[in-house]
Design a protein around this motif. Structure first.
Motif, mmCIF file in Angstrom:
data_model
loop_
_atom_site.group_PDB
_atom_site.id
_atom_site.type_symbol
_atom_site.label_atom_id
_atom_site.label_comp_id
_atom_site.label_asym_id
_atom_site.label_seq_id
_atom_site.Cartn_x
_atom_site.Cartn_y
_atom_site.Cartn_z
ATOM 1 N N GLY A 370 0.818 -1.218 0.000
ATOM 2 C CA GLY A 370 0.000 0.000 0.000
ATOM 3 C C GLY A 370 0.846 1.260 0.000
ATOM 4 N N CYS A 371 2.074 1.169 0.553
ATOM 5 C CA CYS A 371 2.971 2.328 0.567
ATOM 6 C C CYS A 371 3.461 2.692 -0.833
ATOM 7 C CB CYS A 371 4.171 2.049 1.478
ATOM 8 S SG CYS A 371 3.805 2.237 3.240
ATOM 9 N N ILE A 372 3.237 1.809 -1.805
ATOM 10 C CA ILE A 372 3.556 2.150 -3.198
ATOM 11 C C ILE A 372 2.552 3.167 -3.734
ATOM 12 C CG2 ILE A 372 3.731 1.231 -5.552
ATOM 13 C CD1 ILE A 372 4.578 -1.432 -4.326
ATOM 14 N N PHE A 373 1.327 3.128 -3.207
ATOM 15 C CA PHE A 373 0.249 3.972 -3.714
ATOM 16 C C PHE A 373 -0.068 5.154 -2.798
ATOM 17 C CE2 PHE A 373 -0.419 -0.472 -4.955
ATOM 18 C CZ PHE A 373 -0.392 -0.357 -6.330
ATOM 19 N N ASN A 374 0.430 5.116 -1.571
ATOM 20 C CA ASN A 374 0.169 6.197 -0.621
ATOM 21 C C ASN A 374 1.360 6.353 0.320
ATOM 22 O OD1 ASN A 374 -2.919 6.835 -0.983
ATOM 23 N ND2 ASN A 374 -2.785 4.615 -0.906
ATOM 24 N N SER A 375 1.551 7.553 0.834
ATOM 25 C CA SER A 375 2.624 7.790 1.820
ATOM 26 C C SER A 375 2.066 7.527 3.211
ATOM 27 C CB SER A 375 3.140 9.231 1.698
ATOM 28 O OG SER A 375 3.578 9.492 0.387
ATOM 29 N N TRP A 376 1.951 6.270 3.573
ATOM 30 C CA TRP A 376 1.214 5.891 4.773
ATOM 31 C C TRP A 376 1.958 6.175 6.074
ATOM 32 C CZ3 TRP A 376 -1.582 0.784 2.947
ATOM 33 C CH2 TRP A 376 -2.794 1.149 2.347
ATOM 34 N N LEU A 377 3.269 6.258 6.057
ATOM 35 C CA LEU A 377 3.971 6.656 7.275
ATOM 36 C C LEU A 377 3.837 8.155 7.508
ATOM 37 C CD1 LEU A 377 7.252 4.523 7.155
ATOM 38 C CD2 LEU A 377 5.174 4.119 8.482
ATOM 39 N N LYS A 378 3.503 8.881 6.473
ATOM 40 C CA LYS A 378 3.268 10.323 6.579
ATOM 41 C C LYS A 378 1.848 10.611 7.058
ATOM 42 C CE LYS A 378 3.505 14.511 3.684
ATOM 43 N NZ LYS A 378 2.161 15.021 3.969
ATOM 44 N N ASP A 379 0.915 9.730 6.694
ATOM 45 C CA ASP A 379 -0.494 9.936 7.016
ATOM 46 C C ASP A 379 -0.785 9.506 8.453
ATOM 47 O OD1 ASP A 379 -0.899 10.840 4.430
ATOM 48 O OD2 ASP A 379 -1.430 8.851 3.681
ATOM 49 N N PHE A 380 -1.551 10.291 9.161
ATOM 50 C CA PHE A 380 -1.787 10.100 10.592
ATOM 51 C C PHE A 380 -2.392 8.735 10.916
ATOM 52 C CE2 PHE A 380 -4.547 10.212 14.284
ATOM 53 C CZ PHE A 380 -3.774 10.835 15.252
ATOM 54 N N THR A 381 -3.570 8.462 10.370
ATOM 55 C CA THR A 381 -4.308 7.262 10.752
ATOM 56 C C THR A 381 -3.599 5.987 10.323
ATOM 57 O OG1 THR A 381 -6.379 8.512 10.523
ATOM 58 C CG2 THR A 381 -6.554 6.124 10.641
ATOM 59 N N GLU A 382 -3.125 5.960 9.080
ATOM 60 C CA GLU A 382 -2.461 4.761 8.572
ATOM 61 C C GLU A 382 -1.169 4.473 9.328
ATOM 62 O OE1 GLU A 382 -3.732 7.224 6.900
ATOM 63 O OE2 GLU A 382 -4.407 6.689 4.887
ATOM 64 N N CYS A 383 -0.427 5.524 9.706
ATOM 65 C CA CYS A 383 0.823 5.336 10.439
ATOM 66 C C CYS A 383 0.562 4.732 11.818
ATOM 67 C CB CYS A 383 1.568 6.659 10.572
ATOM 68 S SG CYS A 383 3.142 6.517 11.454
ATOM 69 N N TYR A 384 -0.422 5.273 12.525
ATOM 70 C CA TYR A 384 -0.718 4.742 13.854
ATOM 71 C C TYR A 384 -1.319 3.334 13.780
ATOM 72 C CZ TYR A 384 0.581 8.860 16.526
ATOM 73 O OH TYR A 384 1.293 9.871 17.125
ATOM 74 N N PHE A 385 -2.015 3.043 12.698
ATOM 75 C CA PHE A 385 -2.507 1.675 12.507
ATOM 76 C C PHE A 385 -1.322 0.726 12.339
ATOM 77 C CE2 PHE A 385 -3.896 -1.739 9.561
ATOM 78 C CZ PHE A 385 -4.819 -2.348 10.393
ATOM 79 N N TYR A 386 -0.340 1.135 11.555
ATOM 80 C CA TYR A 386 0.866 0.327 11.385
ATOM 81 C C TYR A 386 1.559 0.123 12.725
ATOM 82 C CZ TYR A 386 5.743 -0.723 10.319
ATOM 83 O OH TYR A 386 6.988 -1.282 10.321
ATOM 84 N N CYS A 387 1.689 1.174 13.520
ATOM 85 C CA CYS A 387 2.335 1.064 14.829
ATOM 86 C C CYS A 387 1.584 0.092 15.730
ATOM 87 C CB CYS A 387 2.405 2.439 15.496
ATOM 88 S SG CYS A 387 3.498 3.631 14.683
ATOM 89 N N LEU A 388 0.254 0.214 15.748
ATOM 90 C CA LEU A 388 -0.557 -0.645 16.598
ATOM 91 C C LEU A 388 -0.445 -2.111 16.177
ATOM 92 C CD1 LEU A 388 -2.683 -0.973 18.850
ATOM 93 C CD2 LEU A 388 -4.442 -0.544 17.114
ATOM 94 N N MET A 389 -0.561 -2.371 14.874
ATOM 95 C CA MET A 389 -0.515 -3.752 14.391
ATOM 96 C C MET A 389 0.882 -4.354 14.559
ATOM 97 S SD MET A 389 -3.544 -4.688 13.436
ATOM 98 C CE MET A 389 -4.120 -3.730 14.860
ATOM 99 N N THR A 390 1.913 -3.546 14.376
ATOM 100 C CA THR A 390 3.273 -4.035 14.567
ATOM 101 C C THR A 390 3.494 -4.431 16.021
ATOM 102 O OG1 THR A 390 4.127 -2.652 12.776
ATOM 103 C CG2 THR A 390 5.723 -3.463 14.373
#
Length: 404
Positions: A370-390
């Motif tokens: 998904g990071c190929i199509f969006n800057s998800w570590l830059k985006d608030f919700t997607e980044c925190y979702f990644y942190c939570l799931m990790t």
């Protein structure tokens, strides 16, 4: 006697703070798809409790020994260094550093998620929030309730890209649970049907369809290998073909994609798809100018405008590609550190046992792709979702461990 009483009180306070922090993580999983403000409050609350909790030596030892701490630390450190050679403003440099620094919360979340009583509620809380999202979206679309008017299409709480991504993830969770906990099929099957209905008739984000294929490819591979992938891809394609025939929303989104791509090929880039393609090509050009250390933290907007304002109509602060965003700002070094983090995480996931490994692989691969199509570590919700799931899926131990 007084010393024993004081020791008991201190231990009770420590347990209480840890339990509060663990409970806040469960609340964070619930509110993450619903409210940015509440998520922010909960995140800062968890960090404050981490700093105030007793036995700081044990907590920091956990933090240092967490298997992803090193790549996270080096990424944050590189972004900090990038603040001092950026071509952007100091404000944007600090903001960019803060965005990367959010990864530093992963070991903190993992520490409190050692409490299995709270940990087992995290994924359920997240899915419950998505079910609420579906119901409110239906009320908006069919009941004509004036809710979420600031959002695109049928979305209510978050934008259509986030909701589409989370809906695909939620459907993945539900299907794996349905296979794992057959005694709950009477509850899970209606929820699966409700989520599928959302995808067919209400979803307006295209990323969700990509996530579906990725997650269910992982699930099918674990069940039946290549045969399973062929079957699941055929089933998903059949569902999407049905959606194309009978859902105006899906039909419009698919046709818009092909129309915009065709316009781009005809030399008319003033569309969403055309702009994204331009952003990618131009970002590669920027990266090649400073391939080692990039333009510095928070520099993307300034570098893009400086180089392309006179030749391209549409400017951007985001190439909608995390890897290019990192490469432009932090150079090849930053890109290597990001890949180090992802590779380390993938190796740790392999040590999990099924069905936890199935869920972890599906969530991880969908985020990385998904990071190929969006800057998800830059985006608030997607980044925190990644942190939570990790934090949820990666234990502090590197030995096999069933987590749920």
């Amino acid at each position: 006697m007084k010393a024993i009483y004081s020791s008991f009180i201190a231990e009770s306070d420590q347990i209480r703070l840890s339990q509060i922090a663990s409970g806040m993580i469960v609340l964070n999983a619930f509110f993450l798809p619903l409210s940015t403000a509440i998520t922010t409050i909960l995140i800062f609350g968890i960090v404050i409790l981490w700093l105030l909790d007793r036995n700081s030596k044990d907590r920091w030892q956990f933090y240092r020994s967490y298997p992803l701490t090193k790549p996270i630390f080096f990424l944050i450190a590189l972004s900090f260094i990038g603040m001092f050679h950026t071509i952007g403003s100091w404000e944007t440099a600090v903001r960019s550093w803060y965005q990367i620094s959010k990864l530093g919360i992963i070991p903190i979340l993992a520490y409190y998620l050692q409490d299995q009583k709270y940990k087992k509620l995290v994924l359920s809380a997240f899915v419950a929030a998505l079910i609420i999202t579906i119901i409110t979206s239906m009320l908006k679309a069919y009941g004509l309730l004036p809710i979420g008017n600031v959002n695109y299409g049928n979305t209510v709480f978050k934008n259509h890209i986030v909701v589409s991504y989370f809906m695909a993830t939620s459907l993945f969770f539900l299907c794996v649970w349905c296979d794992q906990y057959k005694q709950f099929k009477k509850i899970l099957l209606p929820l699966i049907g409700l989520t599928l209905y959302y995808f067919v008739f209400l979803n307006t984000g295209r990323i969700g369809y990509i996530i579906l294929y990725i997650c269910f490819a992982v699930y099918a591979w674990h069940k039946y290998r290549f045969k399973g992938i062929v079957i699941i891809f055929s089933a998903l394609s059949l569902i999407l073909f049905f959606a194309y025939q009978y859902s105006d929303t899906f039909y419009t989104r698919v046709d818009n994609f092909f129309d915009e791509f065709q316009m781009y090929l005809q030399g008319k880039p003033a569309t969403s798809i055309g702009a994204r393609i331009e952003f990618i090509i131009n970002s590669i050009t920027l990266f090649l100018q400073h391939p080692l250390n990039g333009f510095g933290s928070g520099s993307f907007k300034f570098a893009y405008i400086t180089n392309f304002a006179s030749t391209f109509q549409r400017m951007t602060v985001n190439p909608h590609n995390q890897y290019l965003y990192t490469a432009v700002e932090l150079g090849g070094i930053g890109l290597i550190l990001l890949f180090w983090l992802f590779c380390r995480q993938w190796k740790l996931i392999q040590q999990l046992s099924d069905p936890t490994r199935i869920l972890a692989q599906g969530i991880f691969l969908s985020f990385v792709i998904g990071c190929i199509f969006n800057s998800w570590l830059k985006d608030f919700t997607e980044c925190y979702f990644y942190c939570l799931m990790t934090a949820y899926f990666i234990p502090v131990s590197t030995q096999k461990n069933k987590l749920d």
